[in-house]
Each structure stands twice: as structure tokens, then as C-alpha cells.
Design an enzyme around this catalytic site. Structure first.
Site, PDB file in Angstrom:
ATOM      1  N   HIS A 159       0.787  -1.233   0.000  1.00 42.03           N
ATOM      2  CA  HIS A 159       0.000   0.000   0.000  1.00 42.03           C
ATOM      3  C   HIS A 159       0.814   1.275   0.000  1.00 42.03           C
ATOM      4  CE1 HIS A 159      -4.204  -1.244   0.525  1.00 42.03           C
ATOM      5  NE2 HIS A 159      -3.677  -2.340   1.016  1.00 42.03           N
ATOM      6  N   LYS A 212      -8.988  13.974   3.984  1.00 44.39           N
ATOM      7  CA  LYS A 212      -8.127  12.783   4.019  1.00 44.39           C
ATOM      8  C   LYS A 212      -7.229  12.919   5.244  1.00 44.39           C
ATOM      9  CE  LYS A 212      -6.723  13.942  -0.187  1.00 44.39           C
ATOM     10  NZ  LYS A 212      -6.780  12.679  -0.906  1.00 44.39           N
ATOM     11  N   ARG A 213      -6.490  11.861   5.605  1.00 45.14           N
ATOM     12  CA  ARG A 213      -5.536  12.007   6.696  1.00 45.14           C
ATOM     13  C   ARG A 213      -4.596  13.179   6.424  1.00 45.14           C
ATOM     14  NH1 ARG A 213      -4.620   7.853  10.255  1.00 45.14           N
ATOM     15  NH2 ARG A 213      -3.407   9.436  11.342  1.00 45.14           N
ATOM     16  N   LYS A 260       0.450  14.552   1.293  1.00 41.83           N
ATOM     17  CA  LYS A 260      -0.855  14.880   0.716  1.00 41.83           C
ATOM     18  C   LYS A 260      -0.999  16.385   0.461  1.00 41.83           C
ATOM     19  CE  LYS A 260      -3.253  10.846   2.805  1.00 41.83           C
ATOM     20  NZ  LYS A 260      -4.074  10.208   1.782  1.00 41.83           N
ATOM     21  N   THR A 272      -8.670   6.690  -2.511  1.00 45.30           N
ATOM     22  CA  THR A 272     -10.017   6.226  -2.823  1.00 45.30           C
ATOM     23  C   THR A 272     -11.013   7.373  -2.652  1.00 45.30           C
ATOM     24  OG1 THR A 272     -10.166   5.405  -0.555  1.00 45.30           O
ATOM     25  CG2 THR A 272      -9.706   3.787  -2.276  1.00 45.30           C
ATOM     26  N   LYS A 313     -14.606   8.463  -4.777  1.00 46.26           N
ATOM     27  CA  LYS A 313     -15.914   8.795  -4.198  1.00 46.26           C
ATOM     28  C   LYS A 313     -16.395  10.142  -4.737  1.00 46.26           C
ATOM     29  CE  LYS A 313     -14.271   6.643   0.091  1.00 46.26           C
ATOM     30  NZ  LYS A 313     -13.602   7.011   1.367  1.00 46.26           N
TER      31      LYS A 313
HETATM   32  C1  LIG Z   1     -12.276   7.301   1.692  1.00 45.73           C
HETATM   33  C2  LIG Z   1     -11.821   7.704   3.040  1.00 45.73           C
HETATM   34  C3  LIG Z   1     -10.457   7.933   3.272  1.00 45.73           C
HETATM   35  C4  LIG Z   1      -9.410   7.834   2.195  1.00 45.73           C
HETATM   36  O1  LIG Z   1      -9.265   9.108   1.583  1.00 45.73           O
HETATM   37  P1  LIG Z   1      -8.024   9.409   0.606  1.00 45.73           P
HETATM   38  O2  LIG Z   1      -8.382  10.741   0.023  1.00 45.73           O
HETATM   39  O3  LIG Z   1      -8.007   8.339  -0.416  1.00 45.73           O
HETATM   40  O4  LIG Z   1      -6.810   9.454   1.448  1.00 45.73           O
HETATM   41  C5  LIG Z   1     -10.065   8.337   4.540  1.00 45.73           C
HETATM   42  N1  LIG Z   1     -10.953   8.484   5.541  1.00 45.73           N
HETATM   43  C6  LIG Z   1     -12.275   8.282   5.349  1.00 45.73           C
HETATM   44  C7  LIG Z   1     -13.219   8.495   6.485  1.00 45.73           C
HETATM   45  C8  LIG Z   1     -12.754   7.878   4.098  1.00 45.73           C
HETATM   46  O5  LIG Z   1     -14.062   7.665   3.930  1.00 45.73           O
END
Ligand SMILES: *Cc1c(COP(=O)(O)O)cnc(C)c1O
Length: 794
Positions: A340, A528-529, A534, A638, A642
Site C-alpha cells: 500500500h 483525508k488524513r 498529501k 479512494t 468517491k
Molecule cells: C475514503 C476515506 C479515506 C481515504 O481518503 P483518501 O483521500 O483516499 O486518502 C479516509 N478516511 C475516510 C473516512 C474515508 O471515507
């Protein structure tokens, strides 16, 4: 296919009776918690039949199972998902209308099952949903953490962490299976073929049902908790504390390994318990241990469950009489590994002494593996000493988990095309030379049930009216929607849906953060985190630049389309720089939001405690999706998928799955900018980037820095952030700044041509079909797992 509730009348009857029986209240007098609890209980009980039928089917037809080992499963709420996937959501909704219950209020009552940090754990949850929905015998295996991922509060602009005691109230969806407990051994010494003086901990499983989409299939996620073992005579304080700690809390970091011993205890616990559980089941069905690979495949989600490999070898050698070679061959036919990350600090390594002390026999097995592997690569003849050292399982007194996984499994996959390419050609180049057929790509996905159907019924309605409902079962058919790209009416409807979703998010933000947002502004979102790669820092620096320009450039101000910038992010508690960036964002937001001069045009919100439930509101409401990682650093992402599926345009770098988003929707329908991964790696190799020079030659950066000095009374308050940029800037924030500003200028201009923007939104929605995790899971199954489908009545 059987419905868990026949019709609204029978449901109403069952529901009122259960409320009376358990809480002795009428519907009118029941509290929200009572109403929620009964709904969840009834749903869970009614799934029991399908669950048993599924288990029976898998057993009687001797189906092979895939066990998905993951240290994290970020499930979010279950009630809505389980009702929808059971096909009875509408029955409950109608019954609740009759009973005068607001179903949304009941759904809101459930707290998130937050057993994960971020993307990796959410991916695991999406995969379970897809596995069950596709009728595959896919099962999850993890830890039942008493404390979930921390709850974030922002105090004085800074992140404060609180415990998430999610199990303090009953978790209705789990079933404890006391009689399937297993003893797991830690410490001790391996003497004369036996582990002696070890400490035994009892692993107790709790199963959470995973409901397939209206196909009668119900699988499960098995979560292991720890309890004192009856075997241990002297249950002193230290022992009880050790037992308690192992399943106490999820380590709140997705990129580095700290809290070391405990973390290794956790990893061994759920790995060993999961493997022994499979072997016990295998044998109880009268099968030969030599045929384990015909009935089980173990997917290792990142390196946290690596120990299933030496654990299985250990069992085969010490308990089943296999030779090392026999044990290794069988093990490597059952294990498959998903990588990952390529971030160096996230490639797991364990100190040999710590490892040896906690898991003496497992350590010996790894030493044995290492010797065999050394022979193999030395004999191969193609590798230099340096390369050999890098590939070994133990080197420099460190046990290297990824190397164990690559050697000990039959498949190694990356999670997006670019990521797999980097693994094969750079990071794991030598391994790829040794095992050219082991490496493969499985681009991540998201379950479109949760991430579109359950959270955006407005868009679902529109799609259904335009292209029918076949896409519900096969998301690739959403492509049909593209034929409406030039239809003005459809464009307007897409815009209307987006506006409704923006309003819903604005209402939530007003309620939770007390900030007013203008739904006619562009919703530009990065959630995101919080991690330096990022580049949330680049985002806030650009916002500061816009703010300063609005204040002094009237032409710019006239041309600027109103923007609402929304952030959501948790930082690992010990990640200093990430926490500083959170503070900078919040401090900046306060100044900007309070400036009457500009706050009709520019707002900045940092939402507190970003989690799955918050994401369910956010993903549908974005116009622009910020995916701006330093190219090569984000394995897939991911969140980007979304957003796309719900009609946002991506402003992003050519990184992770953004590359595939741009390919599928057309690069002209996103705002792609910045250095490529090749250029980034050249910069690292040649050390050619001089951040100070970039800074000195860009007035905008200097003005942003000057502003940052005015935020706090102490002008050096954010000096650490600035210095890090000026003298290091490893993630190339300033290097990409100019390109990022220009990408935003393009987006700003484009939004003014609403027709063009809406076309692009339609194209994004219509081309997001590839990103359903159903597609990902079908690929895992086709190439790696080779499971047969559960097909009731066929
Ligand atoms: C989808 C999701 C992530 C992943 O987000 P990235 O932008 O791909 O890092 C992290 N936290 C939550 C709560 C999510 O639903």
C-alpha cells in the site's frame, strides 16, 4: 430471495412488540437510543437465517474461502447499509412514517465503527461489501479494539485527541463466539521442539455480519478480542494488563511504527488466531492439511498481517510434521500480499532483539526462511551484494516485513497502475527481476452502494430516470449516462442535485461548526488524513495567496468566483508537522472568515473529526476534489473515486488513481497540474531542487510567508513550517505552487461557463464505473483467489 421483513405491517408489529419486551416502552415514549437499538437488533436477528444458509452452502459445496487479513476495517455505520443491502430499507421507512419516527434521526444515532485510520481500513470495508454482494466467500479477520480511532476536537486551532470508547454502549451487530476461542503464545523459549515458559493469551472471536446486496449472502468480519487464558495459573497484574492492552486500542498512525512491542503483539494475535481458526475449520471438515491451499487463500493487507506466513510454516513444521521445504511451498501457495505504500518510513521493520524476545519460535522460522532465501538469490547470480542485502528478510538487525511477504506469497499487488509500475520498476525492482510473474496490479475501488446509492438518492433518482436501474448491479453501465452530456435539461438536473447536496452539507456544517456557507459558491474540498505528502499545506498556502490578492487586486476580485474551501483531516497524535499544519489551517480560516471585505467571496472550513459518516455528507457536495499529493507518493487514493462518482471534478497531480481518473474521463475534464512522478524522482536522484531559490524568485510565496508571520502575536509562531519549506521542502510544495495556482485559475474560469462545467460533471459520473470495488474484487478473484460463487437456487 427472502426479505428479512415481509411488509410494513409485520415489521411494525415486530418492532412495537420488541420495544415493549426489551425496554417496556411504547413507540411514543421510547428514546432515540431505544428505537435505534431495537431496529438494529431486529435487523441483525433477521439476517441470522441468511448467515447460516451462507455458511452451510460454503461448507456443503466445499467452497474455497478468501480470508482478508487487515489490521483495520473502517466500517462506519451499519444500520443504513444493512437495511439497504437486505432490500428492506423502504419497508422500514414506510413503517416508521406510520409510527411517526424520523428514520434519519434513528440512523444518526449509531456511532461509527471506526476500527481504522483512513483509506486502507476503508478499502477493507468496501472489499467485504463487494465480496458478499458478488456472492464470494470472502471473510474479514482483524482485532476488536475496545477504543476506535480517536475523536478529534479542535481547541485553539489545534488538534486534541479524545478516546473513542465505541464499545461502552452495546454494539448490536456483533456475536461473541466464546467456544471458538484460541490460545496464543507469547515470549518463552523454544527448546527441544517445544515452546516453554511462554505466556498464553486467549483470543476470543466476535463476528460481525456482512450483508450482500439483495442476494441472500451474508458473510462476516471476525474480530478477535483478548481475555485471560484459563491455562495461566498466576494471573497477576502484569499479565492482566498485557491481556487487556492487546485489544485495547487501534494505533492511530497509518505510516510509522511506534509503541513497538504492543503493536507486534497485536499483529501476531490476529494473524495467528486467523490462521489457526482456518486450520481448525479445515480439519473439522475432514480435509487433509496438505490441501489447505485448495480451500483457503489469505490476503495480507499491507504488512501488518505478515506473521501469518511464518506462523503457518511453524504450525506445519512443529505440529504437522512437514519439512521446511514442504511447509514453505504450501504456505506460499496460500498467501497473497497487497502493498500500500512506497513511503520509506512506512515500510515496516522490527528490531531483531524485540522480535526474538516476543516471538522466539517465529523468529527462528524467519531466520530459516532468510537462509533459504539467501541461497536462492546468491545462486541466482544476477544480484550484487548490495542488492542481496536489500532483499534479505533480516538485515542490519532488522526484520523486514515486506520482504517476508514477497518471498512467502504467490502474488504481490499494488493498488493503482502507477503505483504498481513504481513497485515493479523502482522500489521492488530486484524482487520483480527474481519473480517476474508475481507482481500484478489491482486498482482500488469503492463500493458504489455506500458511496453513491445510500448517500445520494437524489443522483440515484436522476440516473434511474435517465438510464434505468441496471447500473445498480453493474456500475460499468453508468457509462450510459454519457449520452446525456449535451442535454441541457439533464445538465440542469445534475446541477440541481449538486445544489441540494451542497445545502445538506452546509446545514451540517452550520450545525456542527457554526459556519455559514453560500451554496452558490464553489465547494472545493480536501478531506483525508493529514500527511505532508498529501500537501494540505499547499492548499492553505494557495488560499492565503487568493485572500491577499482579493485584498489588493480589484480586477482579480471582480473575476473571482466565490469559493468555499473545506478541509477535514486527522493527524497522527505524534506527527508534529502534521499537527502544525492543522493549526495553520484553522488559524488562517479564522482570519479569512472574519474579514468582511472578502468573506462573501472566500470561506475556509476545517470540519472537526472527519470520519466515514462525515464523508458520506462531504463526498456528494463537492464541485472540486483536491487530490494534490506529491506525484509518486499516493499509492492510489479512494477519496478521489468517491468524489468523481458523485460528480466532482478533480484538481490533482498525476498520482495514484488520479492517473486513471484522467485517462477514463479525459484529461480535459479534470484540472491536472504539477510535476510527474518521473520528474519527482529525477529531482530526488539529482538533488537538483533548491527551495530557497524558488522562494526568492516567487513574490507570491514571499507574500504568503509574510502573512503567516502576522497570524500570531509571535511572528515566529509558524517558523517551523516556513523553515521546513525553505530548507527542505521534501514534498515539493513550493516547486508545484505555480502550477497549482494556474490550475485553480483554470477551474475558476471554467466554473463561470456553467454549461461546460456541468458537461464535465456528467462525463466524470459516467466514467466512474471502473472504480466500483466490485470490479476490483472481481479482478482479485480472477487473478488471485479463484473462488466459486455462492448461487442460491441456481
Ligand atoms: C475514503 C476515506 C479515506 C481515504 O481518503 P483518501 O483521500 O483516499 O486518502 C479516509 N478516511 C475516510 C473516512 C474515508 O471515507
Amino acid at each position: 430471495m427472502k426479505k428479512i421483513f415481509e411488509n410494513k405491517e409485520t415489521f411494525k408489529k415486530a418492532y412495537t412488540e420488541a420495544l415493549k419486551k426489551q425496554f417496556n416502552v411504547s413507540v411514543e415514549n421510547a428514546s432515540i437510543t431505544e428505537k435505534y437499538t431495537i431496529l438494529a437488533k431486529l435487523t441483525n436477528e433477521n439476517l441470522e437465517k441468511s448467515y447460516n444458509e451462507t455458511s452451510e452452502y460454503v461448507r456443503e459445496n466445499n467452497l474455497k474461502k478468501a480470508i482478508y487479513f487487515s489490521m483495520e476495517f473502517l466500517m462506519g455505520r451499519l444500520v443504513t447499509n444493512n437495511l439497504h443491502n437486505s432490500g428492506v430499507y423502504h419497508i422500514v421507512r414506510e413503517a416508521f412514517t406510520d409510527l411517526n419516527i424520523d428514520i434519519n434521526e434513528i440512523e444518526e444515532r449509531e456511532s461509527d465503527a471506526g476500527l481504522g485510520n483512513g483509506g486502507l481500513g476503508r478499502l477493507a470495508a468496501c472489499f467485504l461489501d463487494s465480496g458478499a454482494s458478488l456472492g464470494l466467500p470472502l471473510y474479514g479477520n482483524s482485532i476488536r479494539y475496545k477504543k476506535g480511532f480517536f475523536v478529534q476536537e479542535i481547541v485553539n486551532n489545534r488538534q486534541v485527541e479524545h478516546q473513542d470508547p465505541w464499545l461502552d454502549e452495546p454494539f448490536v451487530w456483533e456475536t461473541k463466539k466464546e467456544n471458538e476461542s484460541l490460545d496464543i503464545e507469547f515470549f518463552g523459549e523454544f527448546k527441544n521442539g517445544k515452546l516453554v515458559d511462554s505466556i498464553t493469551v486467549k483470543a476470543v472471536p466476535y463476528d460481525v455480519k456482512v450483508v450482500g446486496d439483495q442476494n441472500g449472502v451474508v458473510t462476516d468480519l471476525r474480530l478477535w478480542s483478548t481475555e485471560p487464558s484459563e491455562k495461566v495459573k498466576n494471573q497477576n497484574k502484569d499479565y492482566l494488563e498485557m491481556v487487556e492492552k492487546i485489544s485495547e486500542s487501534l494505533y492511530p498512525d497509518d505510516s510509522t511504527d511506534d509503541g513497538k512491542l504492543l503493536r507486534l503483539e497485536q499483529q501476531y494475535l490476529f494473524s495467528a488466531a486467523g490462521i489457526r481458526n482456518a486450520i481448525r475449520e479445515h480439519k473439522s471438515l475432514g480435509r487433509d492439511i496438505k490441501e489447505l491451499d485448495k480451500y483457503y487463500v489469505f490476503q495480507i493487507n499491507d504488512t501488518h498481517p505478515t506473521l501469518i506466513i511464518p506462523e503457518l510454516i511453524r504450525i506445519l513444521m512443529d505440529e504437522e510434521g512437514f519439512t521446511y521445504d514442504e511447509a514453505f511451498i504450501l504456505t506460499s501457495k496460500t498467501a497473497a500480499f497487497t502493498n500500500h505504500t512506497i513511503l520509506a518510513e512506512a515500510l515496516e521493520k522490527w528490531n531483531v532483539n524485540l522480535f526474538k524476545k516476543l516471538l522466539p519460535r517465529i523468529y527462528e522460522i524467519i531466520v530459516l526462511m532468510n537462509e533459504k532465501f539467501r541461497e536462492l538469490i546468491v545462486d541466482d547470480g544476477r544480484f550484487t551484494n548490495n542488492q542481496i542485502n536489500e532483499m534479505l528478510l533480516i538485515n542490519d538487525d532488522m526484520v523486514k516485513m515486506a520482504n517476508i511477504c514477497i518471498y512467502g506469497s504467490f502474488s504481490v499487488n499494488g493498488v493503482a497502475a502507477l503505483h504498481t509500475d513504481i513497485l515493479k520498476n523502482i522500489v521492488m525492482k530486484d524482487f520483480n527481476k527474481l519473480y517476474p510473474t508475481k507482481f500484478n496490479n489491482k486498482t482500488n475501488g469503492i463500493t458504489h452502494r455506500r458511496w453513491l446509492m445510500h448517500i445520494n438518492k437524489e443522483l440515484v433518482n436522476l440516473l434511474d430516470r435517465k438510464i434505468g436501474t441496471d447500473w445498480h448491479k453493474d456500475l460499468s453501465l453508468i457509462k450510459e449516462f454519457e449520452k446525456y452530456v449535451n442535454d441541457i435539461k439533464t445538465q440542469e438536473e445534475v446541477f440541481e442535485v449538486k445544489k441540494i447536496k451542497k445545502q445538506q452539507l452546509a446545514d451540517r456544517i452550520k450545525k456542527l461548526e457554526n459556519i455559514d456557507l453560500d451554496v452558490n459558491s464553489i465547494f472545493d474540498i480536501q478531506v483525508k488524513r493529514l500527511h505532508e505528502y498529501k500537501r494540505q499545506l499547499m492548499n492553505i498556502m494557495h488560499i492565503i495567496y487568493v485572500y491577499l490578492r482579493l485584498k489588493k487586486d480589484s480586477k482579480f476580485k471582480k473575476d473571482y468566483y466565490p469559493h468555499s474551501f473545506i478541509f477535514g483531516a486527522k493527524s497522527a497524535p505524534s506527527y508534529y508537522m502534521a499537527k502544525r499544519i492543522i493549526e495553520l489551517i484553522n488559524a488562517t480560516a479564522k482570519i479569512i472568515n472574519n474579514d468582511e471585505d472578502t468573506n462573501k467571496l472566500l470561506k475556509v472550513v476545517f470540519v472537526e473529526n472527519y470520519n466515514v459518516t462525515y464523508a458520506e455528507y462531504i463526498m456528494t457536495a463537492a464541485d472540486l476534489s483536491e487530490q494534490i499529493s506529491t506525484a509518486s507518493k499516493e499509492a492510489s487514493g479512494t477519496g478521489n473515486m468517491k468524489f468523481m462518482l458523485n460528480g466532482a471534478l478533480t484538481i490533482g497531480t498525476m498520482d495514484g488513481a488520479n492517473v486513471e481518473i484522467a485517462e477514463l474521463a479525459g484529461i480535459e475534464n479534470e484540472f491536472i497540474f504539477g510535476l510527474s512522478s518521473k520528474e519527482v524522482n529525477e529531482i530526488y536522484d539529482t538533488k537538483s531542487y533548491k527551495p530557497l531559490e524558488t522562494y526568492n524568485s516567487d513574490l507570491r510565496l514571499q507574500e504568503v510567508f509574510n502573512f503567516i508571520e502576522t497570524i500570531d502575536k509571535d511572528k515566529d509562531h509558524f517558523k517551523d513550517i516556513k523553515d521546513n519549506l525553505l530548507y527542505n521542502d521534501y514534498f515539493l510544495v513550493m516547486k508545484d505552487f505555480d502550477a497549482y495556482v494556474k490550475a485553480h485559475e483554470r477551474a475558476n474560469e471554467e466554473y463561470k461557463n456553467q454549461e461546460r462545467w456541468r458537461k464535465k460533471a456528467i462525463i466524470n459520473i459516467a466514467n466512474a464505473g471502473f472504480f466500483t470495488s466490485d470490479r476490483t474484487i472481481n479482478e482479485y478473484n480472477r487473478d488471485i483467489w479463484k473462488l466459486k460463487r455462492i448461487t442460491f437456487g441456481k
